[in-house]
Design an enzyme around this catalytic site. Sequence first.
Site, PDB file in Angstrom:
ATOM      1  N   GLU A  82      56.820   7.001  53.589  1.00 51.43           N
ATOM      2  CA  GLU A  82      55.840   8.046  53.900  1.00 51.43           C
ATOM      3  C   GLU A  82      55.002   8.378  52.670  1.00 51.43           C
ATOM      4  O   GLU A  82      53.777   8.499  52.747  1.00 51.43           O
ATOM      5  CB  GLU A  82      56.537   9.333  54.384  1.00 51.43           C
ATOM      6  N   CYS A 121      59.614  14.203  51.757  1.00 50.68           N
ATOM      7  CA  CYS A 121      58.537  13.567  52.508  1.00 50.68           C
ATOM      8  C   CYS A 121      57.943  14.504  53.562  1.00 50.68           C
ATOM      9  O   CYS A 121      56.745  14.453  53.833  1.00 50.68           O
ATOM     10  CB  CYS A 121      59.021  12.262  53.135  1.00 50.68           C
TER      11      CYS A 121
END
Length: 163
Positions: A82, A121
């Site tokens: 990510e 993330c």
Amino acid sequence: MDKRRNKNNYYLDIAETVAKRCTCLRRHYGVVIVKNDEIISTGYVGAPRGRKNCTDMGVCVREKNNIPRGERYELCRSVHAEANAIISAPRDKMLGSSLYMVGTDVTGENYVENANSCSMCKRLIINAGIEKVYIRDNENDFRVISVKDWIENDESLDCQLGY
């Protein structure tokens, strides 16, 4: 009868292919960020540019120390999928976008059960302006998460570890 792959699984299939570039010895994750049916960015798990990957070294510090999934990511050599996708994309293109994520074991044969973004993330995804996260559970099934839920249900307030 239309035998075409639906769009969500199409993008998840691409994310699964991206995951094949991973250099992690534990799990392979691939991500595709999409807006208006256009791929904005992709990312996979790997060491920062110029540093040795775990696959090159043949060791994972977290695995070696029996660190559970979802914990102590500061010890990991890699940048998550990510994060790699987000740092490769301009923010104005990510506003209102969707992130498609697939996690598999290192063989690529089994999907990560209850895969999700780690807390670090999640914060990046929130700040990037991404609206939805699609996470593959098996070849045809996936979950859709509204990033708004991560904002409203802030697990960091409860000191929750893992996922």
